[in-house]
Design a protein around this motif. Structure first.
Motif, PDB file in Angstrom:
ATOM      1  N   GLU A 171      40.996  33.878  36.381  1.00 43.22           N
ATOM      2  CA  GLU A 171      40.712  35.310  36.382  1.00 43.22           C
ATOM      3  C   GLU A 171      41.842  36.082  37.053  1.00 43.22           C
ATOM      4  OE1 GLU A 171      37.532  38.406  38.465  1.00 43.22           O
ATOM      5  OE2 GLU A 171      37.082  36.262  38.348  1.00 43.22           O
ATOM      6  N   ILE A 172      42.214  37.196  36.455  1.00 41.49           N
ATOM      7  CA  ILE A 172      43.205  38.078  37.081  1.00 41.49           C
ATOM      8  C   ILE A 172      42.508  38.844  38.205  1.00 41.49           C
ATOM      9  CG2 ILE A 172      44.818  39.985  36.729  1.00 41.49           C
ATOM     10  CD1 ILE A 172      44.805  39.269  33.716  1.00 41.49           C
ATOM     11  N   VAL A 173      42.952  38.645  39.433  1.00 43.73           N
ATOM     12  CA  VAL A 173      42.348  39.371  40.555  1.00 43.73           C
ATOM     13  C   VAL A 173      43.272  40.443  41.110  1.00 43.73           C
ATOM     14  CG1 VAL A 173      40.765  37.538  41.224  1.00 43.73           C
ATOM     15  CG2 VAL A 173      43.068  37.549  42.164  1.00 43.73           C
ATOM     16  N   ALA A 174      44.567  40.400  40.765  1.00 42.22           N
ATOM     17  CA  ALA A 174      45.482  41.456  41.206  1.00 42.22           C
ATOM     18  C   ALA A 174      46.758  41.398  40.387  1.00 42.22           C
ATOM     19  CB  ALA A 174      45.809  41.312  42.690  1.00 42.22           C
TER      20      ALA A 174
ATOM     21  N   MET B 228      42.714  33.666  40.022  1.00 45.25           N
ATOM     22  CA  MET B 228      41.674  32.934  40.737  1.00 45.25           C
ATOM     23  C   MET B 228      41.011  31.918  39.827  1.00 45.25           C
ATOM     24  SD  MET B 228      38.258  34.283  42.722  1.00 45.25           S
ATOM     25  CE  MET B 228      39.121  34.615  44.247  1.00 45.25           C
ATOM     26  N   THR B 229      40.888  30.690  40.346  1.00 51.73           N
ATOM     27  CA  THR B 229      40.116  29.643  39.685  1.00 51.73           C
ATOM     28  C   THR B 229      38.875  29.376  40.511  1.00 51.73           C
ATOM     29  OG1 THR B 229      41.118  27.789  40.874  1.00 51.73           O
ATOM     30  CG2 THR B 229      42.321  28.644  38.972  1.00 51.73           C
ATOM     31  N   ASP B 230      38.123  28.350  40.138  1.00 54.16           N
ATOM     32  CA  ASP B 230      36.944  27.979  40.911  1.00 54.16           C
ATOM     33  C   ASP B 230      37.319  27.501  42.306  1.00 54.16           C
ATOM     34  OD1 ASP B 230      35.262  28.570  38.832  1.00 54.16           O
ATOM     35  OD2 ASP B 230      35.253  26.534  38.037  1.00 54.16           O
ATOM     36  N   LYS B 231      38.563  27.078  42.483  1.00 51.85           N
ATOM     37  CA  LYS B 231      38.965  26.466  43.738  1.00 51.85           C
ATOM     38  C   LYS B 231      39.716  27.406  44.668  1.00 51.85           C
ATOM     39  CE  LYS B 231      37.373  22.399  42.611  1.00 51.85           C
ATOM     40  NZ  LYS B 231      36.216  21.838  43.300  1.00 51.85           N
ATOM     41  N   ALA B 232      40.644  28.193  44.134  1.00 47.71           N
ATOM     42  CA  ALA B 232      41.501  28.988  44.999  1.00 47.71           C
ATOM     43  C   ALA B 232      42.173  30.075  44.191  1.00 47.71           C
ATOM     44  CB  ALA B 232      42.555  28.089  45.658  1.00 47.71           C
ATOM     45  N   THR B 233      42.897  30.946  44.905  1.00 50.58           N
ATOM     46  CA  THR B 233      43.720  31.959  44.277  1.00 50.58           C
ATOM     47  C   THR B 233      45.169  31.495  44.319  1.00 50.58           C
ATOM     48  OG1 THR B 233      42.257  33.774  44.825  1.00 50.58           O
ATOM     49  CG2 THR B 233      44.548  34.332  44.466  1.00 50.58           C
ATOM     50  N   VAL B 234      45.867  31.674  43.200  1.00 52.22           N
ATOM     51  CA  VAL B 234      47.247  31.208  43.080  1.00 52.22           C
ATOM     52  C   VAL B 234      48.140  32.384  42.712  1.00 52.22           C
ATOM     53  CG1 VAL B 234      48.798  29.588  41.915  1.00 52.22           C
ATOM     54  CG2 VAL B 234      46.406  28.961  42.307  1.00 52.22           C
TER      55      VAL B 234
ATOM     56  N   ALA C 274      49.133  40.791  30.170  1.00 53.11           N
ATOM     57  CA  ALA C 274      47.910  40.380  29.482  1.00 53.11           C
ATOM     58  C   ALA C 274      46.690  40.743  30.317  1.00 53.11           C
ATOM     59  CB  ALA C 274      47.929  38.877  29.226  1.00 53.11           C
ATOM     60  N   GLY C 275      45.896  41.681  29.823  1.00 52.63           N
ATOM     61  CA  GLY C 275      44.611  41.933  30.434  1.00 52.63           C
ATOM     62  C   GLY C 275      44.660  42.793  31.679  1.00 52.63           C
ATOM     63  N   ALA C 276      43.451  43.138  32.152  1.00 51.05           N
ATOM     64  CA  ALA C 276      43.269  43.946  33.352  1.00 51.05           C
ATOM     65  C   ALA C 276      42.643  43.092  34.440  1.00 51.05           C
ATOM     66  CB  ALA C 276      42.382  45.150  33.038  1.00 51.05           C
ATOM     67  N   VAL C 277      42.600  43.617  35.639  1.00 45.81           N
ATOM     68  CA  VAL C 277      41.956  42.920  36.742  1.00 45.81           C
ATOM     69  C   VAL C 277      40.506  42.617  36.362  1.00 45.81           C
ATOM     70  CG1 VAL C 277      41.166  43.147  39.116  1.00 45.81           C
ATOM     71  CG2 VAL C 277      43.460  43.907  38.507  1.00 45.81           C
TER      72      VAL C 277
ATOM     73  N   VAL D 202      30.479  49.302  40.923  1.00 41.34           N
ATOM     74  CA  VAL D 202      31.464  48.363  41.453  1.00 41.34           C
ATOM     75  C   VAL D 202      31.531  47.170  40.515  1.00 41.34           C
ATOM     76  CG1 VAL D 202      32.112  46.901  43.403  1.00 41.34           C
ATOM     77  CG2 VAL D 202      30.963  49.091  43.821  1.00 41.34           C
ATOM     78  N   ARG D 203      32.697  46.928  39.956  1.00 39.76           N
ATOM     79  CA  ARG D 203      32.854  45.806  39.042  1.00 39.76           C
ATOM     80  C   ARG D 203      32.830  44.494  39.808  1.00 39.76           C
ATOM     81  NH1 ARG D 203      37.789  44.748  34.719  1.00 39.76           N
ATOM     82  NH2 ARG D 203      36.658  43.261  33.416  1.00 39.76           N
ATOM     83  N   VAL D 204      32.073  43.545  39.313  1.00 38.27           N
ATOM     84  CA  VAL D 204      31.952  42.237  39.959  1.00 38.27           C
ATOM     85  C   VAL D 204      33.087  41.345  39.462  1.00 38.27           C
ATOM     86  CG1 VAL D 204      30.465  40.239  40.346  1.00 38.27           C
ATOM     87  CG2 VAL D 204      29.456  42.517  40.137  1.00 38.27           C
ATOM     88  N   ILE D 205      34.108  41.184  40.300  1.00 40.42           N
ATOM     89  CA  ILE D 205      35.278  40.399  39.910  1.00 40.42           C
ATOM     90  C   ILE D 205      35.686  39.506  41.061  1.00 40.42           C
ATOM     91  CG2 ILE D 205      36.125  42.177  38.328  1.00 40.42           C
ATOM     92  CD1 ILE D 205      38.167  42.946  40.486  1.00 40.42           C
ATOM     93  N   GLY D 206      36.683  38.675  40.806  1.00 41.43           N
ATOM     94  CA  GLY D 206      37.270  37.863  41.871  1.00 41.43           C
ATOM     95  C   GLY D 206      36.269  36.932  42.521  1.00 41.43           C
ATOM     96  N   LEU D 207      36.374  36.826  43.843  1.00 39.89           N
ATOM     97  CA  LEU D 207      35.526  35.901  44.587  1.00 39.89           C
ATOM     98  C   LEU D 207      34.050  36.247  44.434  1.00 39.89           C
ATOM     99  CD1 LEU D 207      35.433  33.490  46.523  1.00 39.89           C
ATOM    100  CD2 LEU D 207      35.562  35.114  48.410  1.00 39.89           C
TER     101      LEU D 207
END
Length: 437
Positions: free
Chosen positions: A19-22, A41-47, A61-64, A211-216
């Motif tokens: 997922e794009i978080v930023a 962001m994956t299930d494990k961490a942010t890269v 590609a894509g939005a947050v 509030v959009r539910v994104i990221g963590l």
């Protein structure tokens, strides 16, 4: 000019999308080699995705909040290299996708952190006066100039309380003498409530906010929904007398030197790993698709940690090989790393049993949700002092309820209750925590 297509690399075993978080760049931006392009962001961490080339961003590609498949184009960069008019496609090396960190992370393991993230709210509408005229006592809650306020006689404590309540001391009627006291403030508020008085800023309507539910937060939502959907939970709660345990903890802290201050958590973890050999079905992971339960020979304790963006669960690996001081050190290290966004994916996976605590907010009892694919989660609750009978005497005791939620497909109710009784025996007789195994 040549075009370089940066494809999302394989950033974790078994990961199909991220997922794009930023975004740190936009179309038209000039980027340099190794510059951060986006956080995924994956299930494990942010890269962090770093650019392997320098150039100008021409496509993103894509939005947050959007999900991008592994191998799909993430950013297209126009480089200064000559390419004969053809577009060059390349993919970053998967072996070094970037620095891993937790996207954002207080249930504090020590119970001392008590911050709840709050979404930014718009200003509410300005206040209006009551429709019916009020006595002079309630004429206005608008504070007069500082010099005028100082003419009202009141102690610093009363002035502070009035400021916190939004009350103008000049409007408060004094019952006795010429000094405003706390009882005068109380009378003012009681009378005002009866007359429809509304303190400035109190309980005012605010505009709705989406509030959009994104990221963590989205990961938490997905994991919790999956856990409740797949796992038939049951919860068992028992009361534990921790009077002696708290006395032992105070004695250890009094002589700790440079070591970290002990909370209840490291002592509880010692009790957990000392009890588990007799209850191997609780220290396990259940692959419900394969129909296989793996009973772990080692104890990797997940530590549910509340942070500004939500809950994460770093793992204390090989807890069974650590003493209480080593556990306290590791707990502090992981909690600090979680809040500073420095946890790696290795520190976020592989748990075999989890502990979650609300610390001083613990309440009477909790029904924690299992951290799938684990099969048990333990939740200590708030410690309270109450009178208890011991023989014919009534004494003061420190009592704590201990909750455990289990996967009923793997753990029977009798086993869960028996395990809590084993924990109870160790925690109520803390000398056993330090006895030879």
């Amino acid at each position: 000019m040549a075009r370089f297509t940066f494809k999302l690399p394989d950033i974790g075993e078994g990961i199909a999308e991220a997922e794009i978080v930023a975004w740190h760049v936009a179309v038209g931006d000039r980027v340099e080699e190794d510059q951060n392009l986006a956080d995924m962001m994956t299930d494990k961490a942010t890269v962090e995705m770093e650019s392997p080339v320098a150039g100008t961003v021409v496509e993103v590609a894509g939005a947050v909040g959007d999900q991008i498949a592994i191998g799909a184009a993430l950013v297209v960069i126009e480089t200064d290299a000559e390419a004969g008019g053809t577009e060059v496609e390349a993919q970053a090396e998967a072996e070094n996708p970037g620095r891993e960190e937790v996207g954002a992370l207080s249930l504090s393991p020590s119970g001392e952190r008590d911050e709840t993230p709050k979404a930014a709210m718009g200003e509410g509408p300005s206040g209006t006066s009551p429709t019916a005229p009020l006595p002079t006592l309630l004429r206005s809650a608008t504070l007069p100039p500082e010099g005028e306020r100082e003419q009202v006689l009141a102690s610093p404590a009363v002035r502070l309380r009035a400021r916190e309540l939004g009350v103008d001391l000049a409007q408060v009627k004094v019952a006795d003498g010429d000094r405003v006291r706390h009882q005068d403030l109380d009378a003012f508020l009681r009378y005002g409530a009866g007359q429809g008085y509304h303190a400035p800023g109190a309980s005012r309507a605010r505009p709705d906010e989406q509030v959009r539910v994104i990221g963590l937060r989205r990961r938490i939502a997905e994991n919790m929904a999956a856990a409740k959907r797949h796992i038939p939970h049951f919860t068992y709660v028992d009361e534990i007398d921790v009077t002696e345990l708290e006395a032992a903890r105070a004695a250890l802290n009094a002589d700790r030197g440079e070591r970290p201050k002990l909370t209840l958590l490291p002592l509880l973890i010692v009790a957990i790993y000392r009890s588990l050999p007799d209850f191997p079905m609780l220290n396990a992971r259940y692959d419900d698709e394969a129909g296989i339960v793996t009973r772990s020979g080692r104890v990797h304790v997940g530590m549910a940690t509340q942070t500004d963006a939500g809950l994460t669960v770093p793992v204390i690996r090989d807890a069974q090989d650590r003493n209480v001081w080593q556990l306290a050190t590791e707990i502090a290290r992981l909690a600090d790393a979680a809040r500073a966004n420095r946890l790696t994916s290795a520190e976020l996976g592989g748990g075999t049993i989890t502990v979650t605590s609300l610390g001083p907010l613990g309440g009477i009892a909790t029904t924690p949700v299992i951290n799938r694919p684990e099969v048990a989660i333990i939740g200590p609750n708030r410690i309270v002092e109450r009178p208890v009978f011991r023989g014919d005497d009534v004494v003061r005791a420190k009592l704590m309820n201990l909750s455990i939620s289990c996967d009923h497909r793997v753990v029977d109710g009798w086993d869960a209750a028996s395990y809590v009784q084993a924990l109870k025996r160790l925690l109520e007789t803390p000398v056993l925590l330090f006895a030879p195994g």
